[in-house]
Design an enzyme around this catalytic site. Structure first.
Site, PDB file in Angstrom:
ATOM      1  N   GLU A   1       9.933 -55.191 -42.302  1.00  0.00           N
ATOM      2  CA  GLU A   1      10.635 -56.317 -42.922  1.00  0.00           C
ATOM      3  C   GLU A   1      12.027 -55.906 -43.411  1.00  0.00           C
ATOM      4  O   GLU A   1      12.861 -56.759 -43.680  1.00  0.00           O
ATOM      5  CB  GLU A   1       9.821 -56.874 -44.084  1.00  0.00           C
ATOM      6  CG  GLU A   1       8.582 -57.638 -43.680  1.00  0.00           C
ATOM      7  CD  GLU A   1       8.879 -59.003 -43.078  1.00  0.00           C
ATOM      8  OE1 GLU A   1       9.909 -59.609 -43.448  1.00  0.00           O
ATOM      9  OE2 GLU A   1       8.084 -59.471 -42.240  1.00  0.00           O
TER      10      GLU A   1
ATOM     11  N   ASP B   1      -0.754 -47.396 -63.295  1.00  0.00           N
ATOM     12  CA  ASP B   1      -0.003 -48.571 -62.867  1.00  0.00           C
ATOM     13  C   ASP B   1       1.408 -48.144 -62.504  1.00  0.00           C
ATOM     14  O   ASP B   1       2.017 -47.325 -63.203  1.00  0.00           O
ATOM     15  CB  ASP B   1       0.033 -49.611 -63.994  1.00  0.00           C
ATOM     16  CG  ASP B   1       0.463 -50.979 -63.495  1.00  0.00           C
ATOM     17  OD1 ASP B   1       1.609 -51.101 -63.012  1.00  0.00           O
ATOM     18  OD2 ASP B   1      -0.328 -51.920 -63.586  1.00  0.00           O
ATOM     19  N   LEU B   2       1.940 -48.698 -61.430  1.00  0.00           N
ATOM     20  CA  LEU B   2       3.293 -48.356 -61.008  1.00  0.00           C
ATOM     21  C   LEU B   2       4.347 -48.755 -62.036  1.00  0.00           C
ATOM     22  O   LEU B   2       5.469 -48.248 -62.005  1.00  0.00           O
ATOM     23  CB  LEU B   2       3.633 -49.018 -59.666  1.00  0.00           C
ATOM     24  CG  LEU B   2       2.948 -48.494 -58.413  1.00  0.00           C
ATOM     25  CD1 LEU B   2       3.619 -49.065 -57.178  1.00  0.00           C
ATOM     26  CD2 LEU B   2       2.937 -46.983 -58.347  1.00  0.00           C
TER      27      LEU B   2
ATOM     28  N   TYR C   1      10.992 -59.160 -50.836  1.00  0.00           N
ATOM     29  CA  TYR C   1      10.127 -58.045 -50.452  1.00  0.00           C
ATOM     30  C   TYR C   1      10.884 -57.044 -49.592  1.00  0.00           C
ATOM     31  O   TYR C   1      10.842 -55.829 -49.826  1.00  0.00           O
ATOM     32  CB  TYR C   1       8.903 -58.576 -49.704  1.00  0.00           C
ATOM     33  CG  TYR C   1       8.062 -57.499 -49.053  1.00  0.00           C
ATOM     34  CD1 TYR C   1       7.185 -56.725 -49.805  1.00  0.00           C
ATOM     35  CD2 TYR C   1       8.147 -57.255 -47.681  1.00  0.00           C
ATOM     36  CE1 TYR C   1       6.413 -55.731 -49.208  1.00  0.00           C
ATOM     37  CE2 TYR C   1       7.382 -56.274 -47.071  1.00  0.00           C
ATOM     38  CZ  TYR C   1       6.522 -55.513 -47.847  1.00  0.00           C
ATOM     39  OH  TYR C   1       5.773 -54.527 -47.255  1.00  0.00           O
TER      40      TYR C   1
ATOM     41  N   ALA D   1       0.984 -48.610 -52.790  1.00  0.00           N
ATOM     42  CA  ALA D   1       0.917 -49.746 -53.712  1.00  0.00           C
ATOM     43  C   ALA D   1       2.228 -50.518 -53.699  1.00  0.00           C
ATOM     44  O   ALA D   1       3.309 -49.938 -53.650  1.00  0.00           O
ATOM     45  CB  ALA D   1       0.611 -49.253 -55.124  1.00  0.00           C
TER      46      ALA D   1
ATOM     47  N   ASP E   1      -4.728 -50.498 -46.092  1.00  0.00           N
ATOM     48  CA  ASP E   1      -4.281 -49.186 -45.639  1.00  0.00           C
ATOM     49  C   ASP E   1      -4.901 -48.072 -46.469  1.00  0.00           C
ATOM     50  O   ASP E   1      -5.277 -47.024 -45.936  1.00  0.00           O
ATOM     51  CB  ASP E   1      -2.758 -49.087 -45.712  1.00  0.00           C
ATOM     52  CG  ASP E   1      -2.062 -49.997 -44.718  1.00  0.00           C
ATOM     53  OD1 ASP E   1      -2.752 -50.764 -44.016  1.00  0.00           O
ATOM     54  OD2 ASP E   1      -0.829 -49.934 -44.637  1.00  0.00           O
TER      55      ASP E   1
ATOM     56  N   GLY F   1      -2.493 -47.656 -54.366  1.00  0.00           N
ATOM     57  CA  GLY F   1      -2.868 -48.745 -53.470  1.00  0.00           C
ATOM     58  C   GLY F   1      -4.099 -48.427 -52.648  1.00  0.00           C
ATOM     59  O   GLY F   1      -4.290 -48.977 -51.557  1.00  0.00           O
TER      60      GLY F   1
ATOM     61  N   GLN G   1       3.767 -55.026 -54.268  1.00  0.00           N
ATOM     62  CA  GLN G   1       3.531 -56.459 -54.099  1.00  0.00           C
ATOM     63  C   GLN G   1       3.908 -56.704 -52.648  1.00  0.00           C
ATOM     64  O   GLN G   1       5.083 -56.773 -52.314  1.00  0.00           O
ATOM     65  CB  GLN G   1       4.407 -57.281 -55.053  1.00  0.00           C
ATOM     66  CG  GLN G   1       4.035 -58.766 -55.134  1.00  0.00           C
ATOM     67  CD  GLN G   1       4.119 -59.517 -53.809  1.00  0.00           C
ATOM     68  OE1 GLN G   1       3.088 -59.748 -53.146  1.00  0.00           O
ATOM     69  NE2 GLN G   1       5.319 -59.889 -53.393  1.00  0.00           N
TER      70      GLN G   1
ATOM     71  N   THR H   1      -7.112 -49.333 -52.990  1.00  0.00           N
ATOM     72  CA  THR H   1      -8.069 -50.435 -52.814  1.00  0.00           C
ATOM     73  C   THR H   1      -7.638 -51.418 -51.725  1.00  0.00           C
ATOM     74  O   THR H   1      -8.387 -52.316 -51.371  1.00  0.00           O
ATOM     75  CB  THR H   1      -8.263 -51.219 -54.127  1.00  0.00           C
ATOM     76  OG1 THR H   1      -6.999 -51.762 -54.540  1.00  0.00           O
ATOM     77  CG2 THR H   1      -8.812 -50.317 -55.223  1.00  0.00           C
TER      78      THR H   1
ATOM     79  N   SER I   1       8.774 -50.601 -44.498  1.00  0.00           N
ATOM     80  CA  SER I   1       8.293 -51.765 -43.756  1.00  0.00           C
ATOM     81  C   SER I   1       9.307 -52.256 -42.732  1.00  0.00           C
ATOM     82  O   SER I   1      10.522 -52.166 -42.937  1.00  0.00           O
ATOM     83  CB  SER I   1       8.000 -52.910 -44.746  1.00  0.00           C
ATOM     84  OG  SER I   1       7.796 -54.137 -44.080  1.00  0.00           O
TER      85      SER I   1
END
Length: 356
Positions: free
Chosen positions: A128, A58-59, A150, A81, A15, A10, A83, A12, A126
């Site tokens: 969340e 890729d994960l 998520y 990384a 964070d 992640g 979604q 790019t 997170s």
């Protein structure tokens, strides 16, 4: 003395770019995992692209993760990384689970089998995960009650990190980060949506700002401060999880009011409530108890809420003013990111730097 090696998934993202800057300043050799794409998305890294190493992976692809760890032999791995856009997790719940939950397991497996015994792992958990909060403020001991696909996926990622730590003795930690924003935040996120639209309204390019629940309250901080907490977690003698936040919360309405005031406008004249932006299951109030991080890590945020809003509005005003997608240096940011030249970053295994 050999440089420490860090691998960032992640890289790019918001964070990832701030973390890469921080690690470079500390003398690390930095590797970033990027997905193969016909279009490049390295805009946040343009100012440091010649100082970092990007490798494809890729994960969802275990082999690519195994190879990334085997080749780089990192001292530290930061898994950023995912979604990460909460509304999308309802539209793409399976994909969210694969990246945000199972992807963590795949990275841990790669480290377990191909990393060094001393490799340290950071997982981006997170706030969340707290969802329908069971206590206020939320600390490391507060039970999780996620209210979105998520959030559910992040809970899995959090506990699989704990499991690998306890099962294999890995130095694996999770940072339970509350909302952290910056001028590098994606336009789909509510804070950046607000500041970007405010800039457009001020310049006559927009006439209204459509939002959902204005009463939702979040603990907002500056992303540049929070990546320092990530690094500090991996410098401790023993692995542990920490809540990272400011200890203050503000409503979406508060954010709007300050953003519009920054350009001399009254938000009530421009904000329109649109029910389509409401979540199926709302998270109303999040506020961190970062006392353990302050005591053990010695960490505290440097940018306050007003300073964050001001920074983001000024950046978007400059972007709208120039109309060229340029990002300017602001208080709290380390580097100037100039408009790119269309060059593609050289990836491991490529002979030349591509153009276009």
């Amino acid at each position: 003395m050999n440089k420490k090696v860090a691998l960032i998934t992640g890289i790019t993202g918001q964070d990832g770019s701030y973390l890469a800057e921080l690690l470079l300043e500390k003398g690390y050799e930095v590797y970033g995992l990027v997905r193969r794409s016909s279009t490049e998305s390295n805009g946040r890294l343009e100012h440091i692209q010649d100082k970092i190493n990007l490798i494809q992976g890729d994960l969802l692809d275990q082999h690519s993760l195994d190879e990334a760890v085997r080749e780089t032999q990192p001292d530290e791995v930061y898994n950023l990384a995912a979604q990460s856009f909460v509304p999308t997790s309802w539209n793409q719940p399976v994909l969210t689970g694969e990246y945000t939950a199972l992807g963590v397991t795949k990275v841990l497996e790669a480290i377990h089998h191909y990393g060094k015994k001393t490799t340290r792992f950071y997982q981006a958990s997170s706030s969340e995960m707290f969802g329908k909060v069971q206590a206020t403020p939320q600390s490391e001991k507060t039970p999780f009650y996620p209210r979105s696909p998520y959030g559910v996926a992040k809970v899995y990622g959090h506990y699989i990190t704990v499991n690998y730590r306890e099962s294999y003795g890995m130095f694996a930690v999770s940072g339970i980060l509350f909302n952290h924003e910056s001028p590098r935040r994606g336009l789909e996120f509510v804070t950046r949506k607000i500041t970007n639209t405010v800039a457009k309204i001020k310049s006559g390019q927009a006439s209204e700002l459509r939002l959902g629940n204005l009463e939702a309250r979040r603990d907002w901080g500056f992303a540049g401060d929070y990546v320092e907490a990530m690094w500090l977690m991996l410098q401790q003698e023993k692995p542990d999880d920490f809540v990272i936040g400011t200890g203050e919360n503000h409503s979406v309405k508060d954010f709007c009011r300050l953003a519009f005031e920054q350009v001399g406008l009254d938000f009530k004249k421009y904000v329109v409530i649109d029910k389509k932006f409401w979540r199926p299951a709302e998270v109303n109030t999040l506020i961190a108890d970062p006392s353990r991080a302050k005591k053990i890590l010695g960490w505290k945020p440097k940018v306050d809420f007003k300073g964050l809003v001001k920074m983001m509005v000024e950046a978007d005003m400059e972007i709208v003013k120039k109309g060229k997608g340029e990002r300017v240096k602001l208080k709290g940011e380390r580097k100037i990111v100039k408009k790119g030249k269309g060059e593609r970053v050289k990836l491991k295994g490529e002979r030349k730097k591509g153009k276009g």
